[in-house]
Design a protein around this motif. Structure first.
Motif, short mmCIF file in Angstrom:
data_model
loop_
_atom_site.label_atom_id
_atom_site.label_comp_id
_atom_site.label_asym_id
_atom_site.label_seq_id
_atom_site.Cartn_x
_atom_site.Cartn_y
_atom_site.Cartn_z
N ILE A 103 96.71 40.20 6.27
CA ILE A 103 98.09 41.64 5.63
C ILE A 103 96.91 42.70 5.56
CG2 ILE A 103 98.92 41.85 3.80
CD1 ILE A 103 99.88 39.64 5.04
N ALA A 104 97.28 44.08 5.57
CA ALA A 104 97.14 45.14 5.33
C ALA A 104 96.94 46.30 4.44
CB ALA A 104 96.69 46.22 6.88
N ASP A 139 93.57 41.72 2.98
CA ASP A 139 92.43 41.23 4.29
C ASP A 139 91.75 42.49 4.23
OD1 ASP A 139 92.72 38.30 4.53
OD2 ASP A 139 94.78 38.74 5.03
N VAL A 140 92.82 43.88 4.55
CA VAL A 140 92.30 45.34 5.28
C VAL A 140 92.97 46.08 3.78
CG1 VAL A 140 91.71 46.38 6.94
CG2 VAL A 140 92.21 43.89 7.62
N LEU A 141 92.08 46.62 3.65
CA LEU A 141 92.35 48.17 2.52
C LEU A 141 92.04 49.33 3.33
CD1 LEU A 141 93.12 49.31 0.24
CD2 LEU A 141 90.92 49.24 -0.81
N VAL A 142 92.60 49.80 3.77
CA VAL A 142 92.21 51.79 4.43
C VAL A 142 92.37 52.52 3.57
CG1 VAL A 142 92.24 53.05 6.35
CG2 VAL A 142 92.45 50.60 6.38
N PRO A 194 87.33 35.65 1.70
CA PRO A 194 86.38 35.80 2.51
C PRO A 194 86.45 36.42 3.38
CG PRO A 194 86.38 33.68 2.74
CD PRO A 194 87.34 33.48 1.67
N GLY A 195 86.12 37.14 4.41
CA GLY A 195 86.01 38.29 5.53
C GLY A 195 87.55 39.51 5.44
N GLY A 196 87.37 39.85 4.13
CA GLY A 196 88.15 41.13 4.03
C GLY A 196 87.19 42.42 4.32
N LEU A 197 87.80 43.10 4.19
CA LEU A 197 87.35 44.64 5.30
C LEU A 197 87.79 45.89 4.44
CD1 LEU A 197 85.56 46.36 6.88
CD2 LEU A 197 87.73 45.85 8.86
N VAL A 198 86.51 46.33 3.38
CA VAL A 198 87.41 47.93 2.91
C VAL A 198 86.53 49.53 3.94
CG1 VAL A 198 86.81 49.75 0.78
CG2 VAL A 198 87.12 46.98 0.99
N VAL A 199 87.90 50.16 4.69
CA VAL A 199 87.04 51.41 4.93
C VAL A 199 87.89 52.40 4.47
CG1 VAL A 199 87.65 52.23 7.28
CG2 VAL A 199 88.52 49.91 7.60
N GLU A 200 86.19 53.23 4.01
CA GLU A 200 87.00 55.06 3.77
C GLU A 200 87.29 55.92 5.09
OE1 GLU A 200 87.19 55.53 0.61
OE2 GLU A 200 87.30 53.24 -0.38
N ILE A 201 88.18 56.57 5.04
CA ILE A 201 87.78 57.21 5.91
C ILE A 201 87.86 58.87 5.71
CG2 ILE A 201 89.98 58.85 7.28
CD1 ILE A 201 89.69 55.49 8.16
N THR A 202 86.56 59.88 6.13
CA THR A 202 86.55 60.67 5.46
C THR A 202 86.51 61.68 7.07
OG1 THR A 202 84.47 61.01 3.98
CG2 THR A 202 84.04 60.24 5.50
N ASP A 203 84.99 62.61 6.73
CA ASP A 203 85.62 63.45 7.13
C ASP A 203 83.53 63.71 7.07
OD1 ASP A 203 85.63 65.69 9.68
OD2 ASP A 203 85.98 66.51 7.91
N LEU A 247 87.48 46.73 13.62
CA LEU A 247 86.40 46.39 13.26
C LEU A 247 87.19 45.51 12.08
CD1 LEU A 247 85.20 49.42 11.67
CD2 LEU A 247 84.08 48.08 12.61
N ALA A 248 88.75 45.40 11.80
CA ALA A 248 89.41 44.34 11.73
C ALA A 248 89.59 42.97 12.55
CB ALA A 248 90.54 45.29 11.12
N ALA A 249 89.31 43.35 13.82
CA ALA A 249 89.12 42.17 14.28
C ALA A 249 87.84 41.38 14.90
CB ALA A 249 90.28 42.35 16.13
#
Length: 315
Positions: free
Chosen positions: A20-21, A108-111, A161-170, A260-262
């Protein structure tokens, strides 16, 4: 290339089945592409934003909507769920996370791809020459919205466990050591880099991971319109701006997030500041045309380092 990837390096269909993302800021550009790629790998993706088929955000664009993004996610093989939300409103964000919890029981994934401040940036102006309201709004859009979202979403993400946070930036931590041409923009784009590093510290012991990620020169809808080209003929813009040859489609950074998520060993990146070009080399994925652009390498080595190379040398 991982065992769960295709020859292009993109995760195989169903690599993220059952995952779930939440892609916060998925109306267009990188956010939309990321949501679709997560869906293509089998994920259920909640897509949020302020532009819907009945309402527009302050940016004023109505050509892309979160409903359309959700439909693209589903068409790609996942399940797309559109939820209108202003991520500067804590109650709206709380409601989004509660909906995910009620319907899925996990995240599971937060972007965090929240921004929308392009129309406020005037490069080359001193800090005190920039409209104060515009500067503070940039910080709200690029920093405060990320904080509010993570604060509400992380208690759900860390349940498993295994969750991923991705902070998108420049920009990366290395490239952003140089001034980014506007005081407020610099702070807004360095903020997510520090947030990922700080979250990585707080996530230790949970089995979850936080990273920051930057695309290179992104051929977003806005950038294509700026140059008067489309994705099909984008190279026409290099006649006026040769550096545009090192640009990349939104698919490139989207494949970075999906990879990354996989990745079962994604925690090795915890706290890191990453780029799409760097991860393309690591995971073996390509852009839509089969190339591997490295815009930040070009900027560092040619623009700032004086290397005698062309943009096409970095594809």
């Amino acid at each position: 290339m991982t065992e769960a990837s295709t020859p292009s390096g993109a995760p195989r269909t169903a690599a993220l089945a059952g995952r779930i993302a939440l892609v916060a800021g998925a109306t267009r550009g990188a956010g939309r592409a990321i949501a679709v790629q997560l869906g293509a790998a089998g994920a259920t993706v909640y897509v949020t934003g302020r532009t819907t088929r009945t309402a527009a955000s302050e940016v004023g664009r109505t050509t892309e909507t979160i409903e359309e993004t959700a439909e693209l996610v589903t068409a790609a093989g996942g399940t797309g769920i559109a939820v209108p939300a202003d991520h500067l409103d804590p109650e709206q964000v709380r409601a989004v996370v509660e909906q995910i919890d009620t319907q899925q029981g996990r995240l599971d994934v937060l972007v965090n791809d929240l921004w929308g401040g392009e129309h406020l940036v005037v490069f080359g102006k001193k800090m005190w020459e920039t409209e104060l309201d515009h500067g503070l709004r940039m910080l709200e859009l690029g920093v405060k919205s990320h904080i509010i979202t993570s604060w509400h979403a992380l208690p759900l993400l860390i349940r498993n466990p295994g969750g991923l946070v991705v902070e998108i930036t420049d920009g990366t931590a290395a490239t952003n050591r140089r001034f980014r041409e506007n005081f407020f923009y610099d702070l807004a784009k360095n903020g997510p880099i520090r947030m990922a590093a700080n979250l990585a510290h707080d996530l230790e012991g949970t089995g979850c991971t936080a990273v920051s990620l930057t695309p290179g020169w992104l051929r977003s809808e806005q950038m294509l319109e700026h140059f008067g080209v489309t994705e099909a003929n984008w190279r026409d813009a290099t006649a006026k701006v040769p550096d545009f040859a090192v640009s990349e489609s939104p698919l490139y950074v989207a494949r970075a997030v999906a990879s990354l998520a996989a990745d079962p060993e994604v925690h090795r990146w915890n706290g890191r500041s990453l780029s799409s070009g760097e991860l393309a080399r690591e995971y073996g994925f390509t852009d839509v045309d089969g190339s591997r652009p490295d815009a930040w390498g070009y900027i560092e080595e040619v623009r700032h380092g004086g290397a005698d190379r062309t943009p096409d040398d970095y594809r």
